[in-house]
Design a protein around this motif. Structure first.
Motif, PDB file in Angstrom:
ATOM      1  N   MET A 191       0.827  -1.215   0.000  1.00  0.00           N
ATOM      2  CA  MET A 191       0.000   0.000   0.000  1.00  0.00           C
ATOM      3  C   MET A 191       0.859   1.262   0.000  1.00  0.00           C
ATOM      4  N   ASN A 192       2.086   1.148   0.541  1.00  0.00           N
ATOM      5  CA  ASN A 192       2.987   2.292   0.628  1.00  0.00           C
ATOM      6  C   ASN A 192       4.326   1.952  -0.019  1.00  0.00           C
ATOM      7  N   ALA A 193       4.881   2.897  -0.746  1.00  0.00           N
ATOM      8  CA  ALA A 193       6.190   2.739  -1.382  1.00  0.00           C
ATOM      9  C   ALA A 193       7.139   3.768  -0.799  1.00  0.00           C
ATOM     10  N   GLY A 214      13.390   2.826  -6.768  1.00  0.00           N
ATOM     11  CA  GLY A 214      14.068   2.219  -7.894  1.00  0.00           C
ATOM     12  C   GLY A 214      14.637   0.851  -7.625  1.00  0.00           C
ATOM     13  N   GLU A 215      14.425   0.328  -6.398  1.00  0.00           N
ATOM     14  CA  GLU A 215      15.030  -0.946  -6.001  1.00  0.00           C
ATOM     15  C   GLU A 215      14.009  -2.047  -5.732  1.00  0.00           C
ATOM     16  N   ARG A 216      12.870  -1.696  -5.168  1.00  0.00           N
ATOM     17  CA  ARG A 216      11.883  -2.699  -4.810  1.00  0.00           C
ATOM     18  C   ARG A 216      11.200  -3.252  -6.055  1.00  0.00           C
ATOM     19  N   TRP A 223       7.988   2.878 -11.452  1.00  0.00           N
ATOM     20  CA  TRP A 223       8.756   4.106 -11.222  1.00  0.00           C
ATOM     21  C   TRP A 223       9.601   4.454 -12.442  1.00  0.00           C
ATOM     22  N   ARG A 224      10.289   3.468 -13.009  1.00  0.00           N
ATOM     23  CA  ARG A 224      11.139   3.726 -14.177  1.00  0.00           C
ATOM     24  C   ARG A 224      10.307   4.123 -15.387  1.00  0.00           C
ATOM     25  N   ARG A 225       9.092   3.577 -15.489  1.00  0.00           N
ATOM     26  CA  ARG A 225       8.213   3.927 -16.614  1.00  0.00           C
ATOM     27  C   ARG A 225       7.394   5.184 -16.339  1.00  0.00           C
TER      28      ARG A 225
END
Length: 227
Positions: A74-76, A82-84, A91-93
């Motif tokens: 639910m939370n980043a 960029g690692e998970r 994120w990269r897209r």
């Protein structure tokens, strides 16, 4: 970290841009929890934000393979976007989204025990939180969506550092000023996107005790889960 919040009602969306023409059959619960359906604005690659219903939690329970210990998305954490594995591809897209809400909930221990507090704005009924989205192709050819909210360290934030247990790391959702929502959704690289991951001024926020609704009330809400 936030795992529960109050989304806007359909009637509150009339002045919020891409939400102004909601489908008549859109429905969602009065409180949003893991795997519940909720409205978001997402970047769609054509320069225009798109409104959609999405499931809260980047990886829905149904997408966790048998034998894998259930985990929450639910939370980043901004520090590890960029690692998970659950978040890095989106994120990269630059699959960025803005999550509208009236307030969110956190536990406050200032009384010596956990008291659920609601946290919202002093002068505005609604606000947006920065997040990420992804799609999930279905066997019938349709596509469903899910989302997560982005959090940052809040050890020095005057309001958010009051939440959670005394020894816990303090975290806060990334609240987007209304005039920055379009800019967040239109980011063209992750460096630009990171410039939005900062604290919202505490003096423009407020909190108040908010006892949880009874389980019977929550279970009676329609369309609790998107999947």
């Amino acid at each position: 970290m936030c795992v529960n919040y109050r989304p806007p009602t359909p009637e509150q969306f009339g002045t919020l841009g891409a939400f102004s023409d909601l489908p008549a059959d859109w429905r969602w619960p009065e409180e949003t929890w893991k795997d519940y359906a909720a409205p978001i604005l997402r970047s769609a690659g054509d320069g225009r934000p798109r409104a959609c219903l999405a499931s809260y939690g980047m990886v829905p329970r149904r997408a966790i393979a048998p034998g894998i210990k259930p985990f929450d998305t639910m939370n980043a954490r901004a520090e590890s976007l960029g690692e998970r594995r659950s978040f890095a591809p989106a994120w990269r897209r630059l699959q960025l989204c803005a999550v509208p809400m009236a307030w969110f909930y956190e536990p406050c221990y200032e009384s010596g025990r956990a008291v659920r507090h609601a946290i919202g704005m002093r002068d505005e009924p609604l606000f947006f939180v920065a997040g990420l989205w992804r799609d999930w192709p279905e066997a019938d050819g349709s596509v469903q969506f899910s989302f997560t909210q982005i959090t940052i360290n809040a050890d020095e934030h005057p309001l958010m550092r009051r939440m959670h247990k005394p020894d816990d790391e303090k975290r806060s959702l990334v609240i987007l000023p209304h005039d920055e929502v379009d800019g967040w959704l239109a980011c063209t690289d992750t460096g630009m996107a990171r410039s939005f991951l900062r604290h919202f001024p505490a003096q423009r926020m407020r909190d108040w005790p908010a006892p949880a609704a009874s389980r019977k009330v929550l279970e009676s809400s329609p369309n609790l889960e998107l999947f």
